[in-house]
Design a protein around this motif. Sequence first.
Motif, PDB file in Angstrom:
ATOM      1  N   THR A 167      46.145  59.173  52.165  1.00 32.11           N
ATOM      2  CA  THR A 167      47.483  59.753  52.162  1.00 32.11           C
ATOM      3  C   THR A 167      47.556  60.796  51.054  1.00 32.11           C
ATOM      4  O   THR A 167      46.581  61.023  50.336  1.00 32.11           O
ATOM      5  CB  THR A 167      48.578  58.675  52.024  1.00 32.11           C
ATOM      6  N   GLN A 168      48.683  61.478  50.996  1.00 32.29           N
ATOM      7  CA  GLN A 168      48.908  62.499  49.964  1.00 32.29           C
ATOM      8  C   GLN A 168      49.958  61.946  49.025  1.00 32.29           C
ATOM      9  O   GLN A 168      50.964  61.391  49.463  1.00 32.29           O
ATOM     10  CB  GLN A 168      49.378  63.805  50.609  1.00 32.29           C
ATOM     11  N   SER A 169      49.726  62.104  47.737  1.00 33.92           N
ATOM     12  CA  SER A 169      50.629  61.458  46.797  1.00 33.92           C
ATOM     13  C   SER A 169      50.821  62.293  45.538  1.00 33.92           C
ATOM     14  O   SER A 169      49.903  62.960  45.060  1.00 33.92           O
ATOM     15  CB  SER A 169      50.056  60.091  46.418  1.00 33.92           C
ATOM     16  N   ALA A 212      36.859  66.658  51.286  1.00 31.48           N
ATOM     17  CA  ALA A 212      37.583  65.400  51.508  1.00 31.48           C
ATOM     18  C   ALA A 212      39.020  65.597  51.984  1.00 31.48           C
ATOM     19  O   ALA A 212      39.702  64.618  52.279  1.00 31.48           O
ATOM     20  CB  ALA A 212      37.588  64.578  50.212  1.00 31.48           C
ATOM     21  N   HIS A 213      39.461  66.839  52.069  1.00 29.78           N
ATOM     22  CA  HIS A 213      40.857  67.036  52.500  1.00 29.78           C
ATOM     23  C   HIS A 213      41.043  68.417  53.100  1.00 29.78           C
ATOM     24  O   HIS A 213      41.106  69.409  52.395  1.00 29.78           O
ATOM     25  CB  HIS A 213      41.804  66.836  51.309  1.00 29.78           C
ATOM     26  N   HIS A 214      41.094  68.456  54.426  1.00 32.06           N
ATOM     27  CA  HIS A 214      41.324  69.709  55.150  1.00 32.06           C
ATOM     28  C   HIS A 214      42.408  69.425  56.185  1.00 32.06           C
ATOM     29  O   HIS A 214      42.669  68.263  56.521  1.00 32.06           O
ATOM     30  CB  HIS A 214      40.018  70.134  55.834  1.00 32.06           C
ATOM     31  N   HIS A 215      43.038  70.496  56.664  1.00 28.64           N
ATOM     32  CA  HIS A 215      43.893  70.404  57.852  1.00 28.64           C
ATOM     33  C   HIS A 215      43.377  71.507  58.773  1.00 28.64           C
ATOM     34  O   HIS A 215      43.826  72.644  58.696  1.00 28.64           O
ATOM     35  CB  HIS A 215      45.369  70.635  57.508  1.00 28.64           C
ATOM     36  N   LEU A 216      42.387  71.142  59.616  1.00 23.69           N
ATOM     37  CA  LEU A 216      41.666  72.174  60.375  1.00 23.69           C
ATOM     38  C   LEU A 216      42.574  72.996  61.280  1.00 23.69           C
ATOM     39  O   LEU A 216      42.344  74.184  61.487  1.00 23.69           O
ATOM     40  CB  LEU A 216      40.541  71.535  61.207  1.00 23.69           C
ATOM     41  N   ALA A 226      45.298  62.065  47.991  1.00 26.46           N
ATOM     42  CA  ALA A 226      45.074  63.492  47.734  1.00 26.46           C
ATOM     43  C   ALA A 226      46.198  64.038  46.861  1.00 26.46           C
ATOM     44  O   ALA A 226      47.324  63.557  46.910  1.00 26.46           O
ATOM     45  CB  ALA A 226      45.008  64.252  49.052  1.00 26.46           C
ATOM     46  N   HIS A 227      45.846  65.023  46.078  1.00 30.31           N
ATOM     47  CA  HIS A 227      46.743  65.816  45.217  1.00 30.31           C
ATOM     48  C   HIS A 227      46.938  65.197  43.829  1.00 30.31           C
ATOM     49  O   HIS A 227      46.340  65.658  42.877  1.00 30.31           O
ATOM     50  CB  HIS A 227      48.080  66.138  45.913  1.00 30.31           C
ATOM     51  N   LEU A 228      47.802  64.187  43.678  1.00 27.65           N
ATOM     52  CA  LEU A 228      47.992  63.503  42.386  1.00 27.65           C
ATOM     53  C   LEU A 228      48.233  64.479  41.229  1.00 27.65           C
ATOM     54  O   LEU A 228      47.682  64.304  40.129  1.00 27.65           O
ATOM     55  CB  LEU A 228      46.776  62.606  42.062  1.00 27.65           C
ATOM     56  N   THR A 236      39.845  71.130  50.157  1.00 29.06           N
ATOM     57  CA  THR A 236      40.455  72.461  50.165  1.00 29.06           C
ATOM     58  C   THR A 236      41.914  72.418  50.567  1.00 29.06           C
ATOM     59  O   THR A 236      42.669  73.315  50.234  1.00 29.06           O
ATOM     60  CB  THR A 236      39.739  73.382  51.178  1.00 29.06           C
ATOM     61  N   SER A 237      42.322  71.368  51.319  1.00 29.11           N
ATOM     62  CA  SER A 237      43.542  71.385  52.105  1.00 29.11           C
ATOM     63  C   SER A 237      43.427  72.520  53.127  1.00 29.11           C
ATOM     64  O   SER A 237      42.343  73.096  53.300  1.00 29.11           O
ATOM     65  CB  SER A 237      44.785  71.489  51.233  1.00 29.11           C
ATOM     66  N   GLY A 238      44.518  72.808  53.838  1.00 27.95           N
ATOM     67  CA  GLY A 238      44.368  73.656  55.018  1.00 27.95           C
ATOM     68  C   GLY A 238      44.882  75.068  54.852  1.00 27.95           C
ATOM     69  O   GLY A 238      45.349  75.478  53.788  1.00 27.95           O
TER      70      GLY A 238
HETATM   71 ZN   LIG Z   1      46.998  68.632  52.260  1.00 26.13          ZN
END
Ligand SMILES: [Zn+2]
Length: 466
Positions: free
Chosen positions: A254-256, A67-71, A290-292, A341-343
């Motif tokens: 968004t990332q929060s 649900a969260h990558h930065h390819l 994302a994150h929290l 995973t994030s990027g």
């Molecule tokens: Zn991220």
Amino acid sequence: MLRITGADAIVIDTAGTGATGSAGDLHVRDGLVAGEGGGAGTGDSPDDSVEVLDATGCVITPGLVNAHHHLLQTAFRTLPGTRGVPMAEWLPTMAAAYGAVGVDAGLCFDAASAGLAESLLNGVTTVADHHLTWPADASTDDTVAMATATATAARGLGARLVFVRGTARDDPERAALSAEAIAGALLPGAGSPTPGDTGGGVRGGAGGGLGRGGIADDGMLQLAVGPAGVHSDSPETFRLLGEVAARFGLRRRTQSNEQVDVAIALERYGRRPLELLEEWGWLAPDVTLAHLCDVTADEIARIAASGATATHAPGCDLPMGWGIAPVAALMAAGVAVGLGTSGGGSNDASHLLADARLAMQVAPLVGPPINARTVLGMATAGSAAGLGRPELGHLRPGAAADLCVWDVSGVADAGVADPIAGLLWASPGRRPRHVVVGGRVVVRDGQLVTGDERGIVQRLRARVGR
Ligand SMILES: [Zn+2]
């Protein structure tokens, strides 16, 4: 017709108390799960040509949903100066690397090809690519070309893609125009906005002809919008991207509440990020946060009441020193939690199962333990919920036939009492034997069949000079 035969267990569903595991065959027809059963069984007609995948000694699960990558960051992994440093150092180091290589459609294609091929080989069948990096001098057409290149890479490899038109300090008006243009280009049915209207008000209707939630008719491509966070983007960016989302029926992300987000929100606005997001209309059922990492009990209740969903990304949050999101508390409050995973700027592997293992291992540091089935549910149905994709993340009849066949017959699983829990606890770095997306076999016997793995590596290496 595809038949996957002889599995030790099939994880149909991870909702509720835990995964159901039954043994036997799984049948796929027209890209959808037809059902379980032995032999010729469910739904076969005599003239069907049946492709067979051997799942002897294996567990079948739904395909994993990242649900969260930065390819793009796949091209910038393990860069010196990006580990163990504060965000204030990380950002310029990454920016310098982007500038040196040059971010354009070609790089987007090469990086996405590598990140998506790696994802498929690791059992990730859907990737949400939160793309934040747009050169300051990129025209709207350039941004469309970058998004199109990413989508083309996904389509070629047979990966399901959610392209998130992100921002990070971008000009709000230009970002909104770009998001509209990308919607028009990637999802032709979406129609184009009225010329001259650059995002004034929300127009009636949610984009004529566009399927549900900005999703292409075949379900292989979805578009969403996502400012990087209140620490990065102005209220104007949130407002204008929110309007594009409303107009085209797109999900918002968004990332929060990672460390820097909280610190900058307090410094700049004297407020906590979630207060700002709520005020700006970004705490709602179509929003995923994302994150929290740093959330109070009151904020958890506020997220739950809003219907917003969450994405846990421990493989990024831990090395960045941001802390551990209180996932058990979020879920106990009724928040749907997915996994990402994030990027490659912080987490160098597109290996969601590895991060599921990490999520399970670190959970007791911030609350009650979370069992393997629940975390597997986060990596499948939880992520799918945040994307508004009820057909993903489970294998009930009618679900998209996105699935992984995991070999549990080797020494790494010997002595394992519960092979489903063992998927996470045992054999770190595990890769699936077979992977299917929408009924198409994309990985067979551990090999990518929809692309040339070596060619993808060589192209990216040549491009980034490594
Ligand atoms: Zn991220």
